[in-house]
Scaffold this motif. Structure first.
Motif, PDB file in Angstrom:
ATOM      1  N   PRO A 169      34.544  53.032  44.678  1.00  0.00           N
ATOM      2  CA  PRO A 169      33.505  53.989  44.653  1.00  0.00           C
ATOM      3  C   PRO A 169      32.236  53.574  44.962  1.00  0.00           C
ATOM      4  CG  PRO A 169      34.979  53.804  42.977  1.00  0.00           C
ATOM      5  CD  PRO A 169      35.368  52.775  43.680  1.00  0.00           C
ATOM      6  N   LYS A 170      31.345  54.188  45.734  1.00  0.00           N
ATOM      7  CA  LYS A 170      30.027  53.958  46.186  1.00  0.00           C
ATOM      8  C   LYS A 170      29.141  53.890  45.045  1.00  0.00           C
ATOM      9  CE  LYS A 170      29.980  55.902  50.662  1.00  0.00           C
ATOM     10  NZ  LYS A 170      29.143  56.920  51.734  1.00  0.00           N
ATOM     11  N   GLY A 171      29.451  54.382  43.790  1.00  0.00           N
ATOM     12  CA  GLY A 171      28.691  54.249  42.410  1.00  0.00           C
ATOM     13  C   GLY A 171      28.635  52.887  42.188  1.00  0.00           C
ATOM     14  N   GLN A 172      29.513  51.981  42.474  1.00  0.00           N
ATOM     15  CA  GLN A 172      29.593  50.619  42.022  1.00  0.00           C
ATOM     16  C   GLN A 172      28.427  49.968  42.685  1.00  0.00           C
ATOM     17  OE1 GLN A 172      31.716  49.174  39.929  1.00  0.00           O
ATOM     18  NE2 GLN A 172      33.226  50.915  39.735  1.00  0.00           N
ATOM     19  N   THR A 173      28.156  50.101  43.910  1.00  0.00           N
ATOM     20  CA  THR A 173      26.933  49.519  44.935  1.00  0.00           C
ATOM     21  C   THR A 173      25.743  50.209  43.976  1.00  0.00           C
ATOM     22  OG1 THR A 173      28.368  49.272  46.748  1.00  0.00           O
ATOM     23  CG2 THR A 173      26.108  49.069  47.049  1.00  0.00           C
ATOM     24  N   GLU A 174      25.807  51.221  44.057  1.00  0.00           N
ATOM     25  CA  GLU A 174      24.508  52.220  43.482  1.00  0.00           C
ATOM     26  C   GLU A 174      24.097  51.602  41.870  1.00  0.00           C
ATOM     27  OE1 GLU A 174      25.427  56.094  44.005  1.00  0.00           O
ATOM     28  OE2 GLU A 174      25.463  56.071  45.956  1.00  0.00           O
ATOM     29  N   ALA A 175      25.155  51.417  41.122  1.00  0.00           N
ATOM     30  CA  ALA A 175      24.609  51.079  39.977  1.00  0.00           C
ATOM     31  C   ALA A 175      24.152  49.424  39.875  1.00  0.00           C
ATOM     32  CB  ALA A 175      25.927  51.048  38.791  1.00  0.00           C
ATOM     33  N   SER A 176      24.780  48.745  40.698  1.00  0.00           N
ATOM     34  CA  SER A 176      24.190  47.295  40.932  1.00  0.00           C
ATOM     35  C   SER A 176      22.980  47.280  41.521  1.00  0.00           C
ATOM     36  CB  SER A 176      25.406  46.514  41.598  1.00  0.00           C
ATOM     37  OG  SER A 176      25.172  46.981  42.786  1.00  0.00           O
ATOM     38  N   MET A 177      22.428  48.185  42.391  1.00  0.00           N
ATOM     39  CA  MET A 177      21.033  47.969  43.108  1.00  0.00           C
ATOM     40  C   MET A 177      20.193  48.669  41.973  1.00  0.00           C
ATOM     41  SD  MET A 177      22.109  49.521  46.799  1.00  0.00           S
ATOM     42  CE  MET A 177      20.335  49.718  47.124  1.00  0.00           C
ATOM     43  N   ALA A 178      20.466  49.631  41.119  1.00  0.00           N
ATOM     44  CA  ALA A 178      19.770  50.233  40.009  1.00  0.00           C
ATOM     45  C   ALA A 178      19.325  49.149  39.052  1.00  0.00           C
ATOM     46  CB  ALA A 178      20.448  51.293  39.212  1.00  0.00           C
ATOM     47  N   LEU A 179      20.201  48.223  38.903  1.00  0.00           N
ATOM     48  CA  LEU A 179      20.144  46.995  37.939  1.00  0.00           C
ATOM     49  C   LEU A 179      19.451  45.965  38.432  1.00  0.00           C
ATOM     50  CD1 LEU A 179      23.714  46.726  36.133  1.00  0.00           C
ATOM     51  CD2 LEU A 179      21.554  47.530  35.262  1.00  0.00           C
ATOM     52  N   GLY A 180      18.948  46.030  39.899  1.00  0.00           N
ATOM     53  CA  GLY A 180      18.125  45.172  40.485  1.00  0.00           C
ATOM     54  C   GLY A 180      18.816  43.956  41.282  1.00  0.00           C
ATOM     55  N   MET A 181      20.286  44.216  41.239  1.00  0.00           N
ATOM     56  CA  MET A 181      21.046  42.801  41.918  1.00  0.00           C
ATOM     57  C   MET A 181      20.875  42.838  43.286  1.00  0.00           C
ATOM     58  SD  MET A 181      24.525  43.175  39.504  1.00  0.00           S
ATOM     59  CE  MET A 181      25.284  41.808  40.120  1.00  0.00           C
ATOM     60  N   ARG A 182      21.073  41.716  43.850  1.00  0.00           N
ATOM     61  CA  ARG A 182      21.029  41.564  45.428  1.00  0.00           C
ATOM     62  C   ARG A 182      22.291  41.732  46.111  1.00  0.00           C
ATOM     63  NH1 ARG A 182      18.491  36.867  43.570  1.00  0.00           N
ATOM     64  NH2 ARG A 182      20.133  35.619  44.147  1.00  0.00           N
ATOM     65  N   LYS A 183      22.356  42.119  47.154  1.00  0.00           N
ATOM     66  CA  LYS A 183      23.538  42.468  48.009  1.00  0.00           C
ATOM     67  C   LYS A 183      24.576  41.247  47.881  1.00  0.00           C
ATOM     68  CE  LYS A 183      24.156  45.031  51.517  1.00  0.00           C
ATOM     69  NZ  LYS A 183      24.109  45.444  52.883  1.00  0.00           N
ATOM     70  N   THR A 184      24.229  40.200  47.810  1.00  0.00           N
ATOM     71  CA  THR A 184      25.273  39.017  47.617  1.00  0.00           C
ATOM     72  C   THR A 184      25.573  39.002  46.487  1.00  0.00           C
ATOM     73  OG1 THR A 184      23.473  37.476  47.152  1.00  0.00           O
ATOM     74  CG2 THR A 184      24.007  37.615  49.551  1.00  0.00           C
ATOM     75  N   GLN A 185      24.829  39.088  45.162  1.00  0.00           N
ATOM     76  CA  GLN A 185      25.196  39.401  43.847  1.00  0.00           C
ATOM     77  C   GLN A 185      26.518  40.526  43.791  1.00  0.00           C
ATOM     78  OE1 GLN A 185      21.455  39.377  42.061  1.00  0.00           O
ATOM     79  NE2 GLN A 185      21.838  37.317  41.059  1.00  0.00           N
ATOM     80  N   THR A 186      25.893  41.547  44.440  1.00  0.00           N
ATOM     81  CA  THR A 186      27.007  42.870  44.138  1.00  0.00           C
ATOM     82  C   THR A 186      28.093  42.601  44.838  1.00  0.00           C
ATOM     83  OG1 THR A 186      24.883  44.257  44.280  1.00  0.00           O
ATOM     84  CG2 THR A 186      26.944  45.309  44.921  1.00  0.00           C
ATOM     85  N   MET A 187      28.159  41.791  45.995  1.00  0.00           N
ATOM     86  CA  MET A 187      29.404  41.694  46.780  1.00  0.00           C
ATOM     87  C   MET A 187      30.366  40.816  45.682  1.00  0.00           C
ATOM     88  SD  MET A 187      31.092  42.266  49.283  1.00  0.00           S
ATOM     89  CE  MET A 187      30.056  43.227  50.237  1.00  0.00           C
ATOM     90  N   ARG A 188      29.721  39.620  45.532  1.00  0.00           N
ATOM     91  CA  ARG A 188      30.282  38.549  44.938  1.00  0.00           C
ATOM     92  C   ARG A 188      30.818  38.730  43.331  1.00  0.00           C
ATOM     93  NH1 ARG A 188      28.199  34.316  41.849  1.00  0.00           N
ATOM     94  NH2 ARG A 188      25.983  34.982  42.435  1.00  0.00           N
ATOM     95  N   MET A 189      29.982  39.560  42.421  1.00  0.00           N
ATOM     96  CA  MET A 189      30.114  39.773  41.253  1.00  0.00           C
ATOM     97  C   MET A 189      30.753  41.082  40.750  1.00  0.00           C
ATOM     98  SD  MET A 189      26.669  38.079  39.666  1.00  0.00           S
ATOM     99  CE  MET A 189      27.243  38.439  38.020  1.00  0.00           C
ATOM    100  N   ILE A 190      30.434  42.167  41.782  1.00  0.00           N
ATOM    101  CA  ILE A 190      30.914  43.537  41.639  1.00  0.00           C
ATOM    102  C   ILE A 190      32.147  43.960  42.189  1.00  0.00           C
ATOM    103  CG2 ILE A 190      30.385  45.902  41.185  1.00  0.00           C
ATOM    104  CD1 ILE A 190      28.993  44.025  39.196  1.00  0.00           C
ATOM    105  N   LEU A 191      31.912  43.826  43.810  1.00  0.00           N
ATOM    106  CA  LEU A 191      32.906  44.576  44.651  1.00  0.00           C
ATOM    107  C   LEU A 191      34.324  43.565  44.740  1.00  0.00           C
ATOM    108  CD1 LEU A 191      30.199  45.879  47.078  1.00  0.00           C
ATOM    109  CD2 LEU A 191      31.332  46.890  45.422  1.00  0.00           C
ATOM    110  N   LEU A 192      33.929  42.275  45.304  1.00  0.00           N
ATOM    111  CA  LEU A 192      35.091  41.316  45.626  1.00  0.00           C
ATOM    112  C   LEU A 192      36.327  41.257  44.539  1.00  0.00           C
ATOM    113  CD1 LEU A 192      33.837  38.527  47.836  1.00  0.00           C
ATOM    114  CD2 LEU A 192      35.207  40.402  48.372  1.00  0.00           C
ATOM    115  N   PRO A 193      35.699  41.102  43.091  1.00  0.00           N
ATOM    116  CA  PRO A 193      36.615  41.107  42.182  1.00  0.00           C
ATOM    117  C   PRO A 193      37.430  42.319  41.944  1.00  0.00           C
ATOM    118  CG  PRO A 193      34.466  40.328  41.558  1.00  0.00           C
ATOM    119  CD  PRO A 193      34.224  40.965  42.601  1.00  0.00           C
ATOM    120  N   GLN A 194      36.836  43.490  42.186  1.00  0.00           N
ATOM    121  CA  GLN A 194      37.739  44.570  41.927  1.00  0.00           C
ATOM    122  C   GLN A 194      38.518  44.957  43.349  1.00  0.00           C
ATOM    123  OE1 GLN A 194      35.319  48.152  40.323  1.00  0.00           O
ATOM    124  NE2 GLN A 194      33.781  46.950  40.879  1.00  0.00           N
TER     125      GLN A 194
END
Length: 308
Positions: A169-194
């Protein structure tokens, strides 16, 4: 009780009876085909005991031919997987880049190697190592097989990784951006594990493809894998080419069935991690477990911020 799927209607009594009839018909046809094959083998004198008994009575058949060939197959497949998986993950992520100068070259490389047959890549790699490197001639087939498998399967795995990430879901990326996470952090910590759980069946399926494609090296490049043994072993045992190929096919079936079983266990284990603990209802998980952050301010939902 889970809700019924909108894509599948539960079969009724007539459908269940029809499925039973179809199953019986299929079983009868399968037995008839097997019987016909058995009769044809007997007619061609392929059921003679001396053609089959070496696989059960001669230990050298396994220790000299089949097991060393199987080890070479597993060695080439393992090396190809260990190299192709990180490269495929990297190119899959690069294809999702916002920068055109990164996304377009990565897509070009992936599509280029996906379009070339893996056998052709092996042949090119073999000629490359022969002309431009000092790789020993005895090791050249292994290098060529692994190189061809890596180039092709890394491009396929790149698409698997890209599709797995895009399926979230795109909400995963949007939520991480709202928390101030960088794209690399979003990919490594949020998207890839799921995405790993979603990609696991496709990755294991590709592992089975890698194992089977090693046979191309044995057929063309004289790589001493399991498939290569059908050209060597029959010379020692009454020219039992058909019997050797049947045994080799059964070994491939057993190996790929084992991979499927391991994948099923991994998928079940990873899916259990995402479930709530036993005895805890989903409704309870939605409630905050810590102190109410609004209690200190004296405000509650619906108070409208007005004082008492």
């Amino acid at each position: 009780m889970s809700a019924p799927s909108v894509l599948y209607d539960a079969p009724g009594p007539k459908a269940k009876a029809r499925n039973v009839v179809y199953t019986i018909i299929f079983a009868v046809v399968l037995l008839a085909v097997l019987y016909w094959i058995f009769v044809q083998l007997g007619a061609k004198d392929q059921l003679r005991p001396e053609l089959w008994t070496p696989f059960f009575t001669e230990g050298t058949v396994w220790t000299t031919f089949l097991l060393p060939g199987l080890l070479n197959t597993l060695k080439a497949a393992a090396l190809a997987l260990l190299i192709a998986l990180p490269i495929g993950a990297l190119f899959g992520i690069l294809r999702l880049s916002d920068h055109v100068w990164i996304r377009v070259p990565a897509a070009t490389v992936v599509e280029f190697f996906r379009a070339i047959p893996v056998l052709l890549l092996m042949v090119f790699a073999n000629e490359f190592y022969a002309a431009f490197t000092d790789v020993d001639r005895a090791d050249r087939p292994l290098f060529a097989v692994v190189t061809g498998l890596v180039l092709y399967n890394a491009s396929v795995l790149a698409e698997v990784v890209r599709a797995g990430i895009l399926s979230l879901p795109k909400g995963q990326t949007e939520a991480s951006m709202a928390l101030g996470m960088r794209k690399t952090q979003t990919m490594r910590m949020i998207l890839l594990p799921q995405a790993v759980t979603l990609m696991l069946p496709a990755i294991v399926s590709q592992v089975a493809v890698i194992v089977k494609d090693t046979a191309l090296g044995g057929a063309v490049l004289s790589f001493s894998d399991l498939m290569r043994q059908f050209r060597i072993l029959p010379n020692e045992y009454n020219n039992n080419v058909l019997q050797t190929m049947i045994v080799i096919a059964l070994i491939y079936i057993a190996l790929n069935s084992l991979l499927s079983w391991v994948a099923l266990l991994l998928e079940k284990r990873m899916s259990r991690r995402s479930r709530p603990p036993r005895g805890v209802k989903a409704d309870h998980l939605e409630q905050p477990t810590g102190p109410d952050p609004m209690a200190a301010t004296g405000l509650r939902t619906g108070d409208g911020g007005a004082g008492g």
